[in-house]
Structure formats: C-alpha cells, structure tokens
Design a protein around this motif. Structure first.
Motif, PDB file in Angstrom:
ATOM      1  N   MET A 140      68.302 -53.084  51.961  1.00 51.20           N
ATOM      2  CA  MET A 140      67.041 -53.139  52.968  1.00 51.20           C
ATOM      3  C   MET A 140      65.758 -53.317  52.350  1.00 51.20           C
ATOM      4  SD  MET A 140      68.416 -50.710  56.102  1.00 51.20           S
ATOM      5  CE  MET A 140      66.784 -50.477  56.678  1.00 51.20           C
ATOM      6  N   LEU A 141      65.625 -52.649  51.382  1.00 47.24           N
ATOM      7  CA  LEU A 141      64.516 -52.468  50.529  1.00 47.24           C
ATOM      8  C   LEU A 141      64.275 -53.520  49.751  1.00 47.24           C
ATOM      9  CD1 LEU A 141      64.751 -48.790  49.133  1.00 47.24           C
ATOM     10  CD2 LEU A 141      63.220 -49.668  50.660  1.00 47.24           C
ATOM     11  N   ILE A 142      65.529 -54.469  49.241  1.00 47.24           N
ATOM     12  CA  ILE A 142      65.144 -55.663  48.299  1.00 47.24           C
ATOM     13  C   ILE A 142      64.689 -56.733  49.450  1.00 47.24           C
ATOM     14  CG2 ILE A 142      66.672 -57.363  47.184  1.00 47.24           C
ATOM     15  CD1 ILE A 142      68.316 -55.187  46.048  1.00 47.24           C
ATOM     16  N   ARG A 143      65.592 -56.624  50.632  1.00 48.90           N
ATOM     17  CA  ARG A 143      64.876 -57.740  51.414  1.00 48.90           C
ATOM     18  C   ARG A 143      63.550 -57.530  52.055  1.00 48.90           C
ATOM     19  NH1 ARG A 143      67.268 -57.907  57.759  1.00 48.90           N
ATOM     20  NH2 ARG A 143      66.337 -60.009  58.292  1.00 48.90           N
ATOM     21  N   ARG A 144      63.040 -56.286  52.195  1.00 54.39           N
ATOM     22  CA  ARG A 144      61.727 -56.154  52.544  1.00 54.39           C
ATOM     23  C   ARG A 144      60.804 -56.604  51.340  1.00 54.39           C
ATOM     24  NH1 ARG A 144      59.598 -50.283  53.441  1.00 54.39           N
ATOM     25  NH2 ARG A 144      59.713 -50.229  51.355  1.00 54.39           N
ATOM     26  N   GLU A 145      61.061 -56.266  50.047  1.00 60.13           N
ATOM     27  CA  GLU A 145      60.426 -56.806  49.042  1.00 60.13           C
ATOM     28  C   GLU A 145      60.149 -58.172  48.776  1.00 60.13           C
ATOM     29  OE1 GLU A 145      60.757 -56.185  44.000  1.00 60.13           O
ATOM     30  OE2 GLU A 145      61.459 -54.518  45.526  1.00 60.13           O
ATOM     31  N   THR A 146      61.393 -58.870  49.006  1.00 64.80           N
ATOM     32  CA  THR A 146      61.324 -60.274  49.033  1.00 64.80           C
ATOM     33  C   THR A 146      60.603 -60.907  50.140  1.00 64.80           C
ATOM     34  OG1 THR A 146      63.690 -60.199  48.079  1.00 64.80           O
ATOM     35  CG2 THR A 146      63.002 -62.386  48.943  1.00 64.80           C
ATOM     36  N   ARG A 147      60.500 -60.382  51.299  1.00 58.74           N
ATOM     37  CA  ARG A 147      59.538 -60.952  52.326  1.00 58.74           C
ATOM     38  C   ARG A 147      58.217 -60.795  52.092  1.00 58.74           C
ATOM     39  NH1 ARG A 147      62.726 -58.516  57.531  1.00 58.74           N
ATOM     40  NH2 ARG A 147      61.429 -56.844  56.699  1.00 58.74           N
ATOM     41  N   LEU A 148      57.976 -59.615  51.347  1.00 58.69           N
ATOM     42  CA  LEU A 148      56.416 -59.172  51.200  1.00 58.69           C
ATOM     43  C   LEU A 148      56.040 -60.145  49.961  1.00 58.69           C
ATOM     44  CD1 LEU A 148      56.361 -55.221  51.449  1.00 58.69           C
ATOM     45  CD2 LEU A 148      55.129 -56.929  52.948  1.00 58.69           C
ATOM     46  N   SER A 149      56.895 -60.213  49.161  1.00 54.53           N
ATOM     47  CA  SER A 149      56.564 -61.134  48.010  1.00 54.53           C
ATOM     48  C   SER A 149      56.231 -62.653  48.458  1.00 54.53           C
ATOM     49  CB  SER A 149      57.852 -61.073  46.937  1.00 54.53           C
ATOM     50  OG  SER A 149      57.573 -62.187  45.966  1.00 54.53           O
ATOM     51  N   ARG A 150      57.016 -63.101  49.205  1.00 50.41           N
ATOM     52  CA  ARG A 150      56.939 -64.613  49.959  1.00 50.41           C
ATOM     53  C   ARG A 150      55.730 -64.513  50.522  1.00 50.41           C
ATOM     54  NH1 ARG A 150      62.992 -65.481  51.880  1.00 50.41           N
ATOM     55  NH2 ARG A 150      63.913 -65.899  50.012  1.00 50.41           N
ATOM     56  N   ALA A 151      55.306 -63.457  51.447  1.00 52.59           N
ATOM     57  CA  ALA A 151      54.018 -63.513  52.175  1.00 52.59           C
ATOM     58  C   ALA A 151      52.909 -63.630  51.184  1.00 52.59           C
ATOM     59  CB  ALA A 151      54.121 -62.362  53.062  1.00 52.59           C
ATOM     60  N   ARG A 152      52.904 -63.132  50.093  1.00 54.18           N
ATOM     61  CA  ARG A 152      51.794 -62.981  49.417  1.00 54.18           C
ATOM     62  C   ARG A 152      51.525 -64.161  48.636  1.00 54.18           C
ATOM     63  NH1 ARG A 152      53.880 -58.021  46.751  1.00 54.18           N
ATOM     64  NH2 ARG A 152      53.584 -56.225  48.124  1.00 54.18           N
ATOM     65  N   GLN A 153      52.513 -65.139  48.604  1.00 54.15           N
ATOM     66  CA  GLN A 153      52.417 -66.287  47.914  1.00 54.15           C
ATOM     67  C   GLN A 153      51.717 -67.594  48.689  1.00 54.15           C
ATOM     68  OE1 GLN A 153      56.428 -67.455  47.016  1.00 54.15           O
ATOM     69  NE2 GLN A 153      56.633 -66.214  45.205  1.00 54.15           N
TER      70      GLN A 153
END
Length: 93
Positions: free
Chosen positions: A80-93
C-alpha cells in the motif's frame, strides 16, 4: 487425490514462494550495487504468506498461523505504501 499429499504440496509451494523473495531481493541489490527491496519482494512475501497461512490453517498450528497472519499485514501495508508513493510521484510529474 490424497488430501495429505495435496496439503504437503501447498506447504512446499508456499515455502518456495516465500523463499523466492530473498533471491529476488539479492539479484536486485546486485544489479543496483546497493541494498534495495523491489516491489516483487513484497508480492512474493504476500503470495508465500497466504499459501503458508492456508497450510498452517489446515495443520491447525496456532504458532504458524499467528506468524503468517501477522506477516501478511506487514506485506500488505508495504505494498500500500509503495502504491501511494508511486501515485504521488506520478502526480508530481
């Protein structure tokens, strides 16, 4: 089909999946030349943990059940933490 052989196979499959996570982690770390824990490590942890929990339930082993059950919470939370980090990372791009 002999039930005992089936569950023995389930137990060995679970142990193989659970053990494969260390191979995955080791190979990923060797490639990166630093210690890392790839997402596949957590998926193998989850798959092996679920399979071993099923085996432990069949065996009615409370120690094994408690250990695998607790581990599943940790593996799931890491995914779940990895998924959240991936989504946040994509949103920043």
């Amino acid at each position: 089909m002999n039930t005992e052989w089936f569950w023995l196979a389930v137990g060995f499959l679970g142990q193989a999946l659970f053990s494969a996570r260390f191979l995955v982690q080791w190979l990923a770390s060797e490639r990166a030349r630093r210690s890392i824990v790839p997402k596949a490590f957590w998926f193998f942890s989850l798959a092996g943990g679920v399979t071993l929990l099923a085996y432990a339930l069949y065996r009615r082993d409370p120690v094994f059940i408690a250990g695998q059950g607790a581990g599943l919470l940790i593996y799931g939370r890491n995914l779940m933490l990895i998924r959240r980090e991936t989504r946040l990372s994509r949103a920043r791009q």
